[in-house]
Design an enzyme around this catalytic site. Structure first.
Site, PDB file in Angstrom:
ATOM      1  N   GLY A 186       0.825  -1.197   0.000  1.00 15.43           N
ATOM      2  CA  GLY A 186       0.000   0.000   0.000  1.00 15.43           C
ATOM      3  C   GLY A 186       0.856   1.242   0.000  1.00 15.43           C
ATOM      4  O   GLY A 186       2.069   1.188  -0.202  1.00 15.43           O
ATOM      5  N   ASP A 246     -11.091   6.847   5.681  1.00 11.84           N
ATOM      6  CA  ASP A 246     -10.631   6.168   4.457  1.00 11.84           C
ATOM      7  C   ASP A 246     -11.319   4.818   4.323  1.00 11.84           C
ATOM      8  O   ASP A 246     -10.685   3.794   4.075  1.00 11.84           O
ATOM      9  CB  ASP A 246      -9.114   5.994   4.472  1.00 11.84           C
ATOM     10  CG  ASP A 246      -8.564   5.640   3.087  1.00 11.84           C
ATOM     11  OD1 ASP A 246      -9.280   5.895   2.091  1.00 11.84           O
ATOM     12  OD2 ASP A 246      -7.440   5.129   3.004  1.00 11.84           O
ATOM     13  N   THR A 279       1.678   3.044   2.415  1.00 10.14           N
ATOM     14  CA  THR A 279       2.518   3.207   3.599  1.00 10.14           C
ATOM     15  C   THR A 279       3.485   2.065   3.798  1.00 10.14           C
ATOM     16  O   THR A 279       4.393   2.169   4.623  1.00 10.14           O
ATOM     17  CB  THR A 279       1.644   3.345   4.864  1.00 10.14           C
ATOM     18  OG1 THR A 279       0.769   2.218   4.943  1.00 10.14           O
ATOM     19  CG2 THR A 279       0.840   4.620   4.825  1.00 10.14           C
TER      20      THR A 279
END
Length: 1020
Positions: free
Chosen positions: A721, A842, A723
């Protein structure tokens, strides 16, 4: 006051002595029964005080009275006063069963059904030597079915229907020598059919439906010659209907519906002459209906719907004189309907829709005066509609759409007082609509569109007491709308498009709950009535392509929930009222091809977001919205273009200077970062700086070194992802966890690291079954790793859109509903039960994980925010396609932002589509696409995912209920979105009438428990 405490002790001592005397002076058995009953009473949570008559007072004062024998739910042997029957069913009890119940050793009948008892089933229930019936159905007993049931040698009746048992079916029940009735349906038993189930000695009733059994249907059941009732559907079997069942000569009920069976219908089933009910719907059966079925003359219910059957309907069905229900819809049948079916004396329901049948409907249908539901839609039938369909006013549903019926409507249908749904659209019917439909007390849905009706529109439509939907579009009336057309107190949708309507639009007196009006493509004249604001619930109005004149009433903008206004292709004059600039609900506004003049409101209005095509064809309109300047007094036409030129030059100089400064600043920052990176590599090498610190939020059986060792296994990467990378890690102690490792020191940014730390702060203190558990956090000076519980079924995104998606789960509406409910429960906890409130910010399918039981867990709190003060985001919060529209201009994030994202997720679950796809059009999301589809006729068919059985009427209705929730959640105005608690309430109201959770289950309101007339599809 000095003597009050000793007096209390004296009284208490006397009372205890008295009780002891009563017990000691009574026979040893009776007090033991009493104590057991009182223990039962105290152990259960009695929410409705159903034990109010269980008063032991008289038992203490009159020890020989056996007063408990008169208590509710208890029966005693009159000879020895022993309790032989205990019935505590449907008392809304919860808790666990106390062990003292074993003292009621003389029980013959024990009924605990219809409560909320939970926990593993205790084996002391198998210690009653005389027990004949044991009913624990409709509870929440879980775990595996315990051993020991074979000790109940006298048992004839065992009912454990609708619990939460798991594991294999208990084989020990086969050793009950007197067992006649066995019901283990509606739980989560899994695995294959035990072959030992062919060894019951006396079994007459077998119900195993609604579990998770696999493999072939057990042919050994044919050894049970006493069997009268088999109900084993709602599973995921393989193979065929066993031919061996043809030898079950005593069978009167056979149900293997929704069981994934394939192959042909066994010819030998025609030998089961005692068979009264045969249900094989929703399988993969093919071939023809065997002519031998004509010998099943005892049949009362025959349902072979939702298969792949071909050929004709056997003529022998005309001889089923006991038949009440015949469902053959959604197959590939051809040929004509046997005329004898119309003469069946007991026929109540006939459903043949979605086949390729031809010829005429049996003209004697309804002559038996019992017909209640008739659905032959979507075939190729022709000829007239039978004249006596409602001979005795029993007809509730008449569904004939998409055929080739001709002729006029019989006036008898307009007098059918029981009629609730009448759908005859898309035929070739002619003549005028008879008077009377408006006076039918139960009529709620009437669709006569796409026919050749003419003449006046009945005035009595305005009198309809329960009419909610009225569609008379695409006919040739060439007449006016009745003045009272809006007066029906329940009318919600009225459509009369392309019907040759003349005259004026009637005043909107009596308009109460109407939310959609479609009048396009007619010859309506005059002005739009100003009292349209009386339609307070109006959402959509389409008056386009008429000959309307006059001005646009400003009252339209005052309607609280108006969303779509289409007045295009008329002769309207005047200006667009400035009031529309204040509307916060309008999403589509089309006034193209009229004779409007003046400026288009722009300041603060939604018009600025509309395409210019919404205003074309009006030469007199002007304004920034349509890029046509409006003239101003005292200002030359060319002056506007000349004077701003110096300001443009100055602005360009400022921008050049700003760009140069920005480039210089970027070079300075980049250089310092490169120097820092080289310096770090020189002195620290490529190893990550330690030592590692493990912060645990739960009890862990592994160390940071165990986690680091697993991360060398690159083949266990689950995903990447923004991060970091997520790994699957098998710990030495046997646990499997998910490790989210932040990108390394060269890729990590301050913002991303802050996001991970935010996730630690949020998840470390959250405890909820629908929130993914953060087990701990590993970190050193330059790297952070989050340790989660492992979710074996991946994410909702994988389930709906992944390459390896499970087709069975995708096709299961129950699983989708269960996931939607779980996500709502998780977000509801964050919004309403956390202090301070947590906003996820999110929410999307890839952040919704699924455990081994397909329970949804909300994850990835990297941008979650604790709502303590009203501040704006400094970075983008959320993902494109899921961000609430107000965020783009306010940067404000609150609970209503999550509600919007949840609505988008719900739309994905319902449609099977991603939030953003190319078919939606450039700049459009799934919200825009669904709203545009719902404006079109039959657009709902494109929206609902057919893979989720949206063609099934009952499931389709459940999906439509959730679609309404999704539309509310994605309202443009945040104030119009419900709270998550309200969403939860609406989801509970839309709960499927089947057992949850599980892939296929049967529960309290189970399909298997619903009358057959409601069980099968009635219309498409």
């Amino acid at each position: 006051m000095k003597h009050s405490f000793p007096l209390f002790l004296t009284t208490l001592l006397f009372f205890l002595t008295r009780i002891s005397f009563v017990f000691s002076s009574t026979s040893s058995n009776l007090p033991l029964q009493l104590i057991s009953l009182l223990t039962l009473k105290s152990s259960f949570h009695d929410h409705h005080n159903t034990f109010n008559d269980w008063d032991p007072t008289l038992a203490f004062s009159r020890p020989g009275s056996h007063i408990w024998c008169s208590w509710s739910g208890i029966k005693c042997d009159k000879k020895n006063n022993q309790i032989t029957s205990l019935d505590l069913s449907k008392r809304n009890l919860s808790g666990t069963i106390p062990e003292d119940i074993r003292n009621l050793v003389h029980l013959h009948h024990l009924n605990l059904s219809g409560n909320a008892l939970e926990g593993p089933l205790q084996t002391f229930l198998f210690e009653f030597p005389f027990l004949k019936t044991l009913d624990i159905s409709l509870n929440s007993f879980n775990s595996t079915f315990p051993p020991g049931v074979s000790r109940l040698k006298s048992l004839t009746h065992l009912n454990a229907y609708s619990n939460d048992f798991i594991g294999p079916l208990p084989e020990e029940v086969v050793h009950l020598p007197n067992l006649e009735y066995l019901n283990l349906g509606g739980s989560y038993f899994s695995g294959f059919f035990p072959k030992s189930y062919g060894g019951f000695a006396e079994l007459k009733f077998l119900h195993l439906a609604g579990n998770k059994l696999t493999g072939p249907v057990l042919a050994e059941l044919s050894f049970l010659k006493q069997l009268e009732h088999i109900e084993i559907g709602y599973q995921n079997f393989t193979g065929v209907v066993p031919d061996e069942f043809s030898s079950l000569s005593n069978l009167n009920y056979l149900d293997i519906s929704l069981a994934n069976l394939s192959g042909y219908l066994p010819v030998g089933l025609g030998n089961l002459t005692k068979l009264e009910t045969l249900l094989l719907f929703k399988n993969q059966l093919s071939g023809t209906i065997p002519p031998s079925f004509g010998k099943l003359t005892s049949l009362k219910s025959l349902d072979l719907s939702d298969n792949h059957l071909t050929g004709t309907i056997p003529e022998g069905i005309s001889g089923f004189k006991e038949l009440t229900i015949l469902n053959l819809m959604n197959n590939n049948l051809t040929g004509e309907i046997p005329q004898g079916i119309g003469e069946l004396p007991n026929l109540e329901m006939l459903a043949l829709w979605n086949n390729s049948l031809t010829g005429i409907l049996p003209q004697k249908l309804g002559s038996n005066a019992k017909l209640r539901k008739l659905d032959v839609s979507s075939n190729h039938l022709s000829g007239p509609i039978p004249p006596n369909l409602c001979l005795s006013n029993n007809l509730v549903k008449l569904i004939l759409f998409s055929n080739q019926f001709i002729g006029e409507l019989s006036s008898s249908l307009a007098n059918c007082t029981a009629l609730a749904r009448f759908r005859i659209q898309n035929n070739r019917l002619n003549g005028s609509i008879p008077l009377g439909f408006g006076f039918l007390p139960n009529l709620a849905y009437l669709d006569m569109s796409k026919n050749n009706f003419s003449g006046p529109i009945p005035k009595d439509f305005g009198n309809a007491a329960k009419l909610e939907y009225l569609n008379i579009s695409e006919n040739s009336f060439n007449s006016e709308l009745p003045d009272s057309i809006w007066s029906s107190p329940t009318l919600q949708i009225f459509s009369a498009s392309y019907s040759g309507l003349l005259g004026n639009i009637p005043n909107f007196k009596g308009c109460r709950v109407l939310y959609k009006i479609e009048l396009e493509g007619n010859n309506l004249t005059g002005s739009i009535p100003w009292d349209i604001e009386r339609c307070e619930k109006l959402i959509c109005m389409s008056f386009r392509q008429n000959a309307l004149t006059g001005i646009i009433p400003w009252e339209i903008s005052a309607i609280p929930s108006i969303t779509e206004v289409d007045l295009s292709q008329n002769f309207l004059t005047g200006t667009i009222p400035s009031n529309f600039a204040n509307s916060s609900t309008i999403e589509n506004f089309n006034v193209s091809y009229n004779q409007l003049t003046g400026p288009v409101p722009s300041s603060g209005s939604i018009f600025s977001s509309l395409h210019s095509s919404s205003f074309i064809g009006n030469e007199g309109l002007c304004g920034t919205v349509i890029q046509k300047p409006c003239g101003t007094d005292g200002l030359a036409a060319g002056a506007v273009e000349v004077k701003p030129q110096p300001r443009k030059t100055a602005g360009a100089i400022v921008w050049i200077m700003a760009a140069a400064f920005g480039i210089g600043l970027f070079v300075l920052i980049a250089g310092s970062r490169c120097f820092h990176a080289n310096y770090s590599r020189r002195f620290s090498g490529d190893r990550e700086v330690g030592p590692w610190k493990l912060t645990a939020f739960h009890r862990l059986n592994f160390t940071a070194d165990d986690v680091l060792e697993c991360l060398t296994m690159t083949d266990k990467i689950l995903g990447m992802g923004s991060t970091g990378t997520v790994y699957k890690a098998d710990m030495p102690g046997g646990e499997t966890i998910a490790v989210k490792k932040l990108w390394g020191k060269h890729k990590e940014t301050i913002r991303k690291r802050r996001g991970v730390l935010a996730e630690v702060d949020v998840l470390g203190n959250v405890r909820h079954r629908n929130i993914v558990r953060l087990l701990g956090c590993c970190s050193n000076n330059e790297c952070t790793m989050l340790l989660y519980e492992y979710m074996p079924n991946g994410s909702l995104d994988d389930l709906l859109h992944g390459k390896n998606k499970d087709a069975n789960l995708v096709a299961d509406w129950l699983t989708r509903y269960k996931i939607a409910l779980g996500v709502a429960q998780g977000i509801c906890y964050l919004h309403h039960d956390c202090d301070p409130v947590i906003v996820h910010r999110d929410l999307k399918p890839s952040n919704i994980l699924l455990d081994g039981e397909m329970e949804a867990r909300v994850a990835d709190f990297g941008v979650a925010k604790l709502i303590q003060c009203d501040e704006s985001m400094s970075v983008i919060a959320g993902s494109y396609g899921y961000i609430a529209p107000e965020y783009t201009y306010t940067l404000q994030v609150d609970e209503k932002s999550d509600i919007y994202s949840y609505g988008v997720v719900l739309m994905e679950i319902l449609s099977g589509k991603r939030s953003v796809e190319s078919e939606f059009g450039e700049g459009n999301s799934i919200v825009d696409w669904i709203r545009s589809k719902l404006k079109t006729k039959n657009g709902i068919n494109d929206v609902l995912d057919k893979n989720a059985s949206a063609s099934c009427f009952s499931i389709r209705e459940e999906m439509m209920l959730l679609l309404r929730v999704a539309l509310l959640c994605t309202s443009r105005n945040p104030a119009d979105r419900p709270s998550m608690r309200d969403v939860m309430s609406m989801l509970q109201e839309a709960k499927p009438k089947r057992k949850l959770p599980g892939t296929v289950g049967v529960g309290d309101n189970a399909i298997a428990a619903i009358p057959l007339a409601q069980k099968a599809n009635v219309e498409c």
